[in-house]
Design a protein around this motif. Structure first.
Motif, short mmCIF file in Angstrom:
data_model
loop_
_atom_site.label_atom_id
_atom_site.label_comp_id
_atom_site.label_asym_id
_atom_site.label_seq_id
_atom_site.Cartn_x
_atom_site.Cartn_y
_atom_site.Cartn_z
N MET A 1 43.90 41.64 48.53
CA MET A 1 44.56 40.66 47.68
C MET A 1 44.89 39.43 48.50
O MET A 1 45.30 39.52 49.64
N ASN A 2 44.72 38.25 47.90
CA ASN A 2 45.03 37.02 48.60
C ASN A 2 46.53 36.85 48.69
O ASN A 2 47.26 36.90 47.73
N GLU A 3 47.00 36.61 49.89
CA GLU A 3 48.42 36.50 50.09
C GLU A 3 48.85 35.14 50.63
O GLU A 3 50.03 34.87 50.75
N ASN A 4 47.94 34.26 50.93
CA ASN A 4 48.31 32.96 51.43
C ASN A 4 47.25 31.96 51.07
O ASN A 4 46.17 32.26 50.63
N THR A 5 47.60 30.71 51.26
CA THR A 5 46.70 29.64 50.89
C THR A 5 45.39 29.71 51.64
O THR A 5 44.35 29.35 51.14
N GLY A 6 45.42 30.22 52.85
CA GLY A 6 44.21 30.29 53.63
C GLY A 6 43.16 31.18 53.01
O GLY A 6 42.00 31.09 53.36
N HIS A 7 43.52 32.08 52.10
CA HIS A 7 42.58 32.96 51.46
C HIS A 7 42.34 32.61 50.00
O HIS A 7 41.90 33.43 49.22
N LEU A 8 42.65 31.37 49.63
CA LEU A 8 42.28 30.92 48.28
C LEU A 8 40.76 30.85 48.23
O LEU A 8 40.13 30.10 48.98
N LEU A 9 40.17 31.65 47.37
CA LEU A 9 38.71 31.77 47.33
C LEU A 9 38.09 30.69 46.46
O LEU A 9 38.72 30.18 45.54
N PRO A 10 36.85 30.34 46.74
CA PRO A 10 36.15 29.41 45.84
C PRO A 10 36.10 29.94 44.41
O PRO A 10 36.17 29.17 43.46
N ILE A 11 35.98 31.24 44.26
CA ILE A 11 36.01 31.87 42.93
C ILE A 11 36.36 33.34 43.14
O ILE A 11 35.93 33.96 44.11
N GLY A 12 37.18 33.87 42.25
CA GLY A 12 37.63 35.25 42.37
C GLY A 12 36.76 36.22 41.58
O GLY A 12 35.94 35.82 40.74
N ALA A 13 36.98 37.50 41.81
CA ALA A 13 36.17 38.53 41.17
C ALA A 13 36.35 38.54 39.66
O ALA A 13 35.39 38.79 38.92
N HIS A 14 37.58 38.26 39.18
CA HIS A 14 37.80 38.26 37.73
C HIS A 14 36.94 37.19 37.05
O HIS A 14 36.35 37.44 35.99
N ALA A 15 36.87 36.02 37.65
CA ALA A 15 36.05 34.96 37.07
C ALA A 15 34.57 35.29 37.15
O ALA A 15 33.79 34.97 36.25
N LEU A 16 34.15 35.96 38.22
CA LEU A 16 32.74 36.36 38.34
C LEU A 16 32.37 37.42 37.32
O LEU A 16 31.20 37.51 36.90
N SER A 17 33.35 38.23 36.92
CA SER A 17 33.07 39.33 36.00
C SER A 17 33.20 38.94 34.54
O SER A 17 32.82 39.72 33.66
N ALA A 18 33.76 37.75 34.27
CA ALA A 18 34.05 37.38 32.88
C ALA A 18 32.79 37.20 32.04
O ALA A 18 32.78 37.53 30.86
N ASP A 19 31.74 36.68 32.64
CA ASP A 19 30.47 36.48 31.93
C ASP A 19 29.51 37.58 32.37
O ASP A 19 29.18 37.67 33.55
N PRO A 20 29.07 38.43 31.48
CA PRO A 20 28.17 39.54 31.87
C PRO A 20 26.91 39.07 32.58
O PRO A 20 26.43 39.74 33.50
#
Length: 289
Positions: A1-20
């Motif tokens: 889990m991202n716990e700080n600004t340094g690990h703000l991802l370009p895109i998270g898994a939830h967004a990648l999974s939203a569109d089949p």
């Protein structure tokens, strides 16, 4: 889990999974390159490791050696040519050789960086981001280091071309129980003024010096009208003070902006879509990476 600004991802898994369709493409990339791009924790950690590795190359001993050799070679070359030797070729050959070695060092650094950018994990992640953009998923940012973007704004390893398949389900992020945090007014103000200033010290100094020269001329030449140059001194001091106030305000607001980026990181880890960052926030994020 991202716990700080340094690990703000370009895109998270939830967004990648939203569109089949996007999820299927990401699974294919994961299978091809041998990585699970749905694992946010691993992706964030691996991206940080690769970025740190690239930074070490860009700031390593080979860069310092090349820079030193360049300085020595130029000074030596100028000195050798200025002596007007009988045989110019023989005189400039040694410093020219030093400059060739410096060039070789920089070429070596460039090749090392390119080789690191071609790591399978990074190759696959660039495909993931390209697919996400093509499907309309919220990509928060594309790291400049990931594409090897330099000062000329040219990408050494650009995102590959990707065309989303026609038809199928609607693109973009579907309804999610977690919403991204609202942007505070202080953060919006920071975005407006973050790139302002930076010239106040130089302008203030020039005005003060010009005013002092004018006053000195008035004294030496006994020219009362030249005393008006004191207005330049006052304007220079005012410019300095204005710059100081702006800098202090930017520093205050940057704290609010950093807290907002922390909130975005937590929201992304919880499944919220995080849309593209503004240039000032992206620049601020870079200072935390």
């Amino acid at each position: 889990m991202n716990e700080n600004t340094g690990h703000l991802l370009p895109i998270g898994a939830h967004a990648l999974s939203a569109d089949p369709r996007l999820a299927a493409a990401v699974r294919d990339f994961g299978s091809t390159y041998g990585y699970d791009y749905f694992d946010d924790e691993t992706v964030g950690r691996t991206l940080a490791e690769h970025e740190a590795s690239l930074r070490r190359v860009a700031r390593g001993g080979l860069v310092w050696a090349g820079s030193l050799a360049t300085a020595v070679g130029i000074v030596w070359l100028v000195w050798a040519a200025s002596r007007k030797p009988v045989d110019m070729v023989v005189a400039v050959a040694p410093p020219a050789a030093v400059l060739v070695l410096a060039l070789a060092a920089f070429v070596g650094v460039n090749l090392q960086g390119r080789r690191k950018l071609r790591h399978p994990f990074l190759e696959g992640y660039r495909h993931v981001l390209a697919a996400a953009l093509a499907h309309g998923a919220p990509v928060t940012y594309v790291p400049a280091w990931l594409t090897g973007r330099g000062g000329a704004a040219l990408d050494v390893a650009p995102l590959p071309s990707y065309a989303a398949p026609a038809g199928g389900p609607a693109t973009g992020v579907q309804a999610t129980p977690v919403a991204p945090p609202p942007k505070p007014a202080a953060v919006e103000e920071y975005e407006r003024i973050a790139d302002h200033g930076g010239w106040h010290d130089e302008a203030g100094g020039i005005l003060v010096v010009a005013g002092a020269v004018g006053v000195g001329y008035a004294v030496v030449e006994d020219l009362p009208a030249a005393y008006a140059a004191v207005l330049l001194i006052a304007l220079g001091i005012w410019t300095w003070l204005a710059g100081h106030r702006l800098g202090r305000r930017q520093k205050e607001l940057s704290g609010e902006a950093l807290r907002y980026l922390d909130e975005l990181t937590s929201a992304q880890a919880a499944g919220a879509p995080v849309h593209e960052l503004s240039p000032p926030l992206r620049k601020l994020l870079d200072t935390r990476l």
